[in-house]
Design a protein around this motif. Structure first.
Motif, PDB file in Angstrom:
ATOM      1  N   PRO A 111      35.683   3.883  45.597  1.00  0.00           N
ATOM      2  CA  PRO A 111      34.961   3.933  46.762  1.00  0.00           C
ATOM      3  C   PRO A 111      35.566   3.653  47.890  1.00  0.00           C
ATOM      4  O   PRO A 111      36.945   3.132  48.073  1.00  0.00           O
ATOM      5  N   ARG A 112      35.792   4.242  49.299  1.00  0.00           N
ATOM      6  CA  ARG A 112      36.119   4.432  50.333  1.00  0.00           C
ATOM      7  C   ARG A 112      35.366   4.326  51.190  1.00  0.00           C
ATOM      8  O   ARG A 112      33.975   4.131  51.675  1.00  0.00           O
ATOM      9  N   TYR A 113      36.165   2.774  51.897  1.00  0.00           N
ATOM     10  CA  TYR A 113      35.184   2.678  53.128  1.00  0.00           C
ATOM     11  C   TYR A 113      36.276   1.687  54.361  1.00  0.00           C
ATOM     12  O   TYR A 113      34.948   2.301  55.771  1.00  0.00           O
ATOM     13  N   THR A 114      37.521   2.339  54.292  1.00  0.00           N
ATOM     14  CA  THR A 114      37.080   2.879  55.887  1.00  0.00           C
ATOM     15  C   THR A 114      38.392   4.194  55.310  1.00  0.00           C
ATOM     16  O   THR A 114      39.101   4.445  53.985  1.00  0.00           O
ATOM     17  N   ALA A 115      39.262   4.848  56.433  1.00  0.00           N
ATOM     18  CA  ALA A 115      40.090   6.061  56.592  1.00  0.00           C
ATOM     19  C   ALA A 115      41.026   5.177  55.333  1.00  0.00           C
ATOM     20  O   ALA A 115      42.022   6.042  55.192  1.00  0.00           O
ATOM     21  N   GLN A 116      41.225   3.613  55.639  1.00  0.00           N
ATOM     22  CA  GLN A 116      42.303   2.569  54.711  1.00  0.00           C
ATOM     23  C   GLN A 116      42.578   2.896  53.832  1.00  0.00           C
ATOM     24  O   GLN A 116      43.235   2.474  52.482  1.00  0.00           O
ATOM     25  N   THR A 117      41.051   2.636  53.047  1.00  0.00           N
ATOM     26  CA  THR A 117      41.123   2.255  51.788  1.00  0.00           C
ATOM     27  C   THR A 117      42.132   3.826  50.954  1.00  0.00           C
ATOM     28  O   THR A 117      41.959   4.669  51.020  1.00  0.00           O
ATOM     29  N   ILE A 118      42.300   2.940  49.779  1.00  0.00           N
ATOM     30  CA  ILE A 118      43.415   4.181  48.544  1.00  0.00           C
ATOM     31  C   ILE A 118      42.495   4.269  48.092  1.00  0.00           C
ATOM     32  O   ILE A 118      41.575   3.381  47.172  1.00  0.00           O
ATOM     33  N   SER A 119      41.855   5.975  48.323  1.00  0.00           N
ATOM     34  CA  SER A 119      41.079   5.280  46.640  1.00  0.00           C
ATOM     35  C   SER A 119      41.201   7.185  46.066  1.00  0.00           C
ATOM     36  O   SER A 119      40.975   7.382  44.726  1.00  0.00           O
ATOM     37  N   ASP A 120      42.489   7.095  45.662  1.00  0.00           N
ATOM     38  CA  ASP A 120      43.227   8.176  45.290  1.00  0.00           C
ATOM     39  C   ASP A 120      43.784   7.452  44.145  1.00  0.00           C
ATOM     40  O   ASP A 120      44.518   7.262  44.180  1.00  0.00           O
ATOM     41  N   ALA A 121      43.478   7.950  42.665  1.00  0.00           N
ATOM     42  CA  ALA A 121      43.991   7.050  41.623  1.00  0.00           C
ATOM     43  C   ALA A 121      45.350   6.768  41.570  1.00  0.00           C
ATOM     44  O   ALA A 121      46.026   5.447  41.203  1.00  0.00           O
ATOM     45  N   GLU A 122      45.786   7.656  41.447  1.00  0.00           N
ATOM     46  CA  GLU A 122      47.459   8.173  41.998  1.00  0.00           C
ATOM     47  C   GLU A 122      48.037   7.146  42.607  1.00  0.00           C
ATOM     48  O   GLU A 122      49.499   6.218  41.781  1.00  0.00           O
ATOM     49  N   ALA A 123      47.222   7.095  43.761  1.00  0.00           N
ATOM     50  CA  ALA A 123      48.417   6.648  44.704  1.00  0.00           C
ATOM     51  C   ALA A 123      47.780   5.353  44.821  1.00  0.00           C
ATOM     52  O   ALA A 123      48.968   4.197  45.166  1.00  0.00           O
ATOM     53  N   LEU A 124      46.695   4.963  43.988  1.00  0.00           N
ATOM     54  CA  LEU A 124      46.632   3.332  43.662  1.00  0.00           C
ATOM     55  C   LEU A 124      47.345   2.605  42.740  1.00  0.00           C
ATOM     56  O   LEU A 124      47.912   1.716  43.184  1.00  0.00           O
ATOM     57  N   GLY A 125      48.444   4.073  41.770  1.00  0.00           N
ATOM     58  CA  GLY A 125      48.433   3.238  40.503  1.00  0.00           C
ATOM     59  C   GLY A 125      50.035   2.739  41.361  1.00  0.00           C
ATOM     60  O   GLY A 125      50.354   1.365  41.144  1.00  0.00           O
ATOM     61  N   ALA A 126      50.670   3.825  42.193  1.00  0.00           N
ATOM     62  CA  ALA A 126      52.084   3.344  42.808  1.00  0.00           C
ATOM     63  C   ALA A 126      52.146   2.353  43.800  1.00  0.00           C
ATOM     64  O   ALA A 126      53.032   1.653  43.967  1.00  0.00           O
ATOM     65  N   GLU A 127      50.789   2.142  44.250  1.00  0.00           N
ATOM     66  CA  GLU A 127      50.601   1.341  44.878  1.00  0.00           C
ATOM     67  C   GLU A 127      51.207  -0.492  44.306  1.00  0.00           C
ATOM     68  O   GLU A 127      51.426  -1.055  44.949  1.00  0.00           O
ATOM     69  N   LEU A 128      50.290  -0.456  43.754  1.00  0.00           N
ATOM     70  CA  LEU A 128      50.552  -1.270  42.996  1.00  0.00           C
ATOM     71  C   LEU A 128      51.475  -1.634  42.386  1.00  0.00           C
ATOM     72  O   LEU A 128      52.095  -2.672  41.900  1.00  0.00           O
ATOM     73  N   ALA A 129      52.138  -0.547  41.649  1.00  0.00           N
ATOM     74  CA  ALA A 129      54.203  -0.212  40.863  1.00  0.00           C
ATOM     75  C   ALA A 129      54.726  -1.603  41.958  1.00  0.00           C
ATOM     76  O   ALA A 129      55.613  -2.457  41.716  1.00  0.00           O
ATOM     77  N   ARG A 130      54.080  -1.323  43.579  1.00  0.00           N
ATOM     78  CA  ARG A 130      55.140  -1.657  44.629  1.00  0.00           C
ATOM     79  C   ARG A 130      54.721  -3.198  44.821  1.00  0.00           C
ATOM     80  O   ARG A 130      55.459  -4.129  45.248  1.00  0.00           O
ATOM     81  N   ILE A 131      53.469  -3.217  44.364  1.00  0.00           N
ATOM     82  CA  ILE A 131      53.371  -4.825  44.038  1.00  0.00           C
ATOM     83  C   ILE A 131      54.073  -5.720  43.380  1.00  0.00           C
ATOM     84  O   ILE A 131      53.922  -6.932  43.617  1.00  0.00           O
ATOM     85  N   ALA A 132      53.631  -5.200  42.655  1.00  0.00           N
ATOM     86  CA  ALA A 132      54.801  -6.000  40.895  1.00  0.00           C
ATOM     87  C   ALA A 132      55.687  -6.214  41.362  1.00  0.00           C
ATOM     88  O   ALA A 132      56.373  -7.575  41.583  1.00  0.00           O
ATOM     89  N   GLY A 133      56.510  -4.895  41.573  1.00  0.00           N
ATOM     90  CA  GLY A 133      57.751  -5.443  42.152  1.00  0.00           C
ATOM     91  C   GLY A 133      57.725  -6.527  43.404  1.00  0.00           C
ATOM     92  O   GLY A 133      59.112  -7.106  43.539  1.00  0.00           O
ATOM     93  N   GLN A 134      57.429  -6.298  44.303  1.00  0.00           N
ATOM     94  CA  GLN A 134      57.781  -6.770  46.021  1.00  0.00           C
ATOM     95  C   GLN A 134      56.982  -8.545  45.837  1.00  0.00           C
ATOM     96  O   GLN A 134      57.757  -9.711  46.398  1.00  0.00           O
ATOM     97  N   GLY A 135      56.272  -8.705  44.833  1.00  0.00           N
ATOM     98  CA  GLY A 135      55.128 -10.191  44.741  1.00  0.00           C
ATOM     99  C   GLY A 135      54.357 -10.379  45.503  1.00  0.00           C
ATOM    100  O   GLY A 135      53.451 -11.549  45.657  1.00  0.00           O
ATOM    101  N   HIS A 136      53.539  -9.787  45.922  1.00  0.00           N
ATOM    102  CA  HIS A 136      53.120  -9.806  47.203  1.00  0.00           C
ATOM    103  C   HIS A 136      51.712  -8.244  47.807  1.00  0.00           C
ATOM    104  O   HIS A 136      52.756  -6.947  47.075  1.00  0.00           O
TER     105      HIS A 136
END
Length: 281
Positions: free
Chosen positions: A185-210
């Protein structure tokens, strides 16, 4: 002279009837017993169709449905109309929060949450995963007039929440795929609604810790979150601060992240985690 029922009139603990130790059927309400068995079964299944619930409990489908509808009226369970699956509802948390206040997670989070609010001047939150969403279980509000507000019992989508994203980042990919909706679901223009983009974001979060929720659920609001771990090193919750972008500004994200990560680490150590949490490889 002792009366025949003197034993029955002897002092007993308050809150217990004279038949407290009587476990015969006359002291069991079968409908309530059936409802509790069904609810316990559903909590283990996490989500299930009516037929699957009836099969698991051994109840006739019509009986299971009547129990579910009754519980639904009190928000103890809820129905996802999109796929016709039943889930434990927020009403169960609202009742169970009395117990949760006695558990170590909620109790031990209070001091770190308050210190985080005081250090940042923004609302501090504690959330856990509940099925396919974030369930906020505690909050310390800022004193500022404009504030984020997620009262205990509030739910949020995992992919559009700071706490949700740190919880997702700690999961195996297969597990994430199983619980995330498709499409996202998309709530705002900033919502990550693409699965591939979300996967990249989660990998970045796991690396930086927040994680950062950058106006992804509500325009004008930003959130920074970090994971909370138990003594086994498992991520079991998340801590965050939330506030308007005018105060939680882009150039202050690193500053806020340091405070949030420190609070999450403090709580993790109170829960038995050993040593600083390490980002996943």
């Amino acid at each position: 002279m002792t009366s025949p029922d003197s034993e029955d009139r002897s002092p007993r603990p308050r809150g217990r009837p004279r038949a407290f130790n009587d476990r015969t059927d006359q002291n069991t309400i079968k409908a309530v017993d059936r409802a509790m068995r069904l609810l316990r079964t559903l909590s283990k299944m996490q989500d299930a169709t009516l037929s699957n619930i009836a099969q698991a409990t051994g109840d006739p489908t019509a009986s299971a449905y009547r129990v579910l509808v009754t519980l639904q009226a009190h928000e103890i369970v809820e129905l996802d109309a999109s796929d016709q699956t039943w889930h434990v509802g927020p009403g169960a948390f609202q009742i169970g929060s009395t117990f949760l206040r006695r558990t170590s997670l909620i109790e031990r989070a209070q001091a770190p949450l308050r210190e985080l609010m005081e250090a940042t001047g923004e609302t501090a939150n504690l959330g856990i995963r509940s099925n396919d969403s974030v369930l906020f279980v505690s909050q310390i509000e800022t004193h500022a007039p404009i504030r984020a507000f997620f009262p205990p019992g509030t739910r949020a989508n995992l992919h559009a929440s700071g706490i949700g994203k740190v919880l997702l980042a700690a999961m195996p990919e297969a597990r994430r795929d199983a619980i995330l909706p498709d499409p996202l679901p998309r709530y705002t223009a900033q919502t990550i609604s693409d699965a591939e983009a979300l996967g990249a974001e989660l990998a970045r979060i796991a690396g930086q810790g927040h994680a950062v929720d950058d106006e992804e659920r509500n325009e004008g609001m930003r959130c920074i979150a970090a994971p909370v771990r138990n003594l086994h090193g498992d991520v079991i919750a998340g801590i965050s601060v939330s506030g308007p972008t005018s105060r939680v500004a882009t150039d202050r994200i690193a500053e806020f992240a340091a405070h949030v990560t420190a609070a999450a680490e403090t709580l993790s150590q109170r829960l038995g985690a050993r040593g600083p949490s390490q980002p996943d490889d």
